[in-house]
Design an enzyme around this catalytic site. Structure first.
Site, PDB file in Angstrom:
ATOM      1  N   HIS A   1      -2.276   1.410   7.059  1.00 48.03           N
ATOM      2  CA  HIS A   1      -2.711   1.218   5.672  1.00 48.03           C
ATOM      3  C   HIS A   1      -2.950   2.600   5.076  1.00 48.03           C
ATOM      4  CE1 HIS A   1      -4.172  -1.219   2.351  1.00 48.03           C
ATOM      5  NE2 HIS A   1      -5.114  -0.313   2.171  1.00 48.03           N
TER       6      HIS A   1
ATOM      7  N   CYS B   1       0.816  -1.220   0.000  1.00 45.84           N
ATOM      8  CA  CYS B   1       0.000   0.000   0.000  1.00 45.84           C
ATOM      9  C   CYS B   1       0.849   1.270   0.000  1.00 45.84           C
ATOM     10  CB  CYS B   1      -0.995  -0.006   1.159  1.00 45.84           C
ATOM     11  SG  CYS B   1      -0.285   0.230   2.777  1.00 45.84           S
TER      12      CYS B   1
ATOM     13  N   HIS C   1      -6.017   1.740  -3.925  1.00 43.48           N
ATOM     14  CA  HIS C   1      -5.019   1.238  -2.967  1.00 43.48           C
ATOM     15  C   HIS C   1      -4.625  -0.184  -3.349  1.00 43.48           C
ATOM     16  CE1 HIS C   1      -7.882  -1.212  -0.193  1.00 43.48           C
ATOM     17  NE2 HIS C   1      -8.500  -0.976  -1.314  1.00 43.48           N
TER      18      HIS C   1
END
Length: 342
Positions: free
Chosen positions: A306, A258, A318
């Site tokens: 994240h 990510c 993402h």
């Protein structure tokens, strides 16, 4: 954040101080220790999916620690290279100084390395001797200065060698830390995949389709004007990565975790971002979610483990988790901790 080691750079043995790395290792180990070992036979599919989510979350956090440790190892590697170069230059200087001193000592000896008082007693021409002694005094003063310079250079070289040794030892410790993080993440990911494989086919397919609030097919239109020309270029890069695989520790261009996706996307816009999602959240100006514009970075969970890129219309792009490619998902798929405008 992500789950894959970034590819090694040519010439490197490959992505804070050792104390920081040790703290990161302890934090990751504590988080990883809490995960379930596997699904019990009586577990419902929903329970198994929840366990998989927890494993992925723990792996994300451990991966951020891994990326941080790996980034620190890269910095140490560069510092070690500079220290070695400095030591080499210092040794060359000392060799030159020793050569010059040797030549000076030889010249002094050829000029008459005899005790001055004895020379005066034996001299038939005291005036000539005094002139010669004056030259010898000047040579001696120069030699003393050269010797002092040499001693200082030798002390500096010893310090440089000691520092290089410390850096090498620190680098070796950081390599051990990186390897430990890597094993921890891989262990969690293996457990998560094992749990997923224990689900019936329809449940497993449903999880892959709808995990984290699901993904949209196709490439939606951009929802609004980008925050800047840099953001527009980063958006184009992120959208070009749609469908690329999630690769643990990777920052492109063929696979991403990510934070690796965010770093790579903004790099295409000429903007350097830190490697980890925790650092990326502070790489620009923080705005509220209601003010988010395309190109803003959206960090998730309190620890920012994240991160994704806002695309407007309540969507982010993402790299979700292993097995799920780079894709669009709703911005509210997880608790949002911050929105950052680069």
């Amino acid at each position: 954040m992500g789950f894959h080691r970034r590819p090694a750079q040519p010439g490197n043995d490959r992505s804070t101080r050792v104390t920081v790395l040790s703290a990161a290792a302890a934090t990751a180990a504590a988080a990883l220790a809490a995960a379930p070992a596997g699904a019990a036979p009586q577990d419902k599919p929903s329970d198994t999916r929840a366990m998989v989510d927890r494993l992925y979350e723990q792996a994300e956090r451990a991966t951020e620690s891994y990326n941080k440790a790996d980034e620190h190892a890269d910095k140490l590697r560069a510092q070690v290279a500079r220290a070695k170069d400095s030591v080499a230059r210092g040794q060359e200087r000392i060799n030159r100084m020793r050569g010059a001193l040797g030549a000076l000592a030889g010249a002094q000896y050829r000029e008459g390395g005899i005790d001055p008082s004895l020379a005066l007693m034996l001299s038939s021409d005291p005036d000539r001797y005094l002139e010669r002694a004056s030259v010898l005094d000047r040579v001696s003063t120069r030699q003393a200065g050269e010797l002092a310079d040499l001693q200082r250079a030798q002390r500096t070289l010893a310090q440089q060698r000691a520092e290089a040794g410390r850096k090498l030892a620190e680098l070796e410790k950081s390599r051990v830390t990186v390897a430990r993080h890597k094993r921890s993440v891989e262990h969690k990911l293996a457990k998560a995949r094992k749990l997923l494989n224990s689900l019936p086919d329809d449940e497993r397919d449903a999880y892959d389709r709808s995990s984290r609030s699901g993904a949209r097919d196709g490439l939606p239109e951009l929802g609004g004007a980008p925050a800047s020309s840099r953001a527009a270029a980063a958006i184009a890069a992120a959208r070009s990565a749609i469908g690329k695989p999630y690769v643990w520790g990777a920052n492109g261009p063929s696979g991403f975790d990510c934070s690796g996706l965010m770093q790579w996307s903004y790099a295409q816009a000429g903007v350097g971002l830190p490697r980890t999602s925790q650092a990326q959240r502070y790489a620009g100006r923080q705005v509220s979610l209601s003010e988010a514009q395309p190109g803003d970075l959206v960090a998730y969970r309190d620890d920012a483990s994240h991160i994704g890129m806002y695309m407007g219309n309540g969507q982010v792009v993402h790299a979700p988790y292993p097995g799920a490619p780079v894709r669009y998902d709703p911005v509210g798929m997880m608790p949002v901790s911050s929105v950052t405008r680069i």
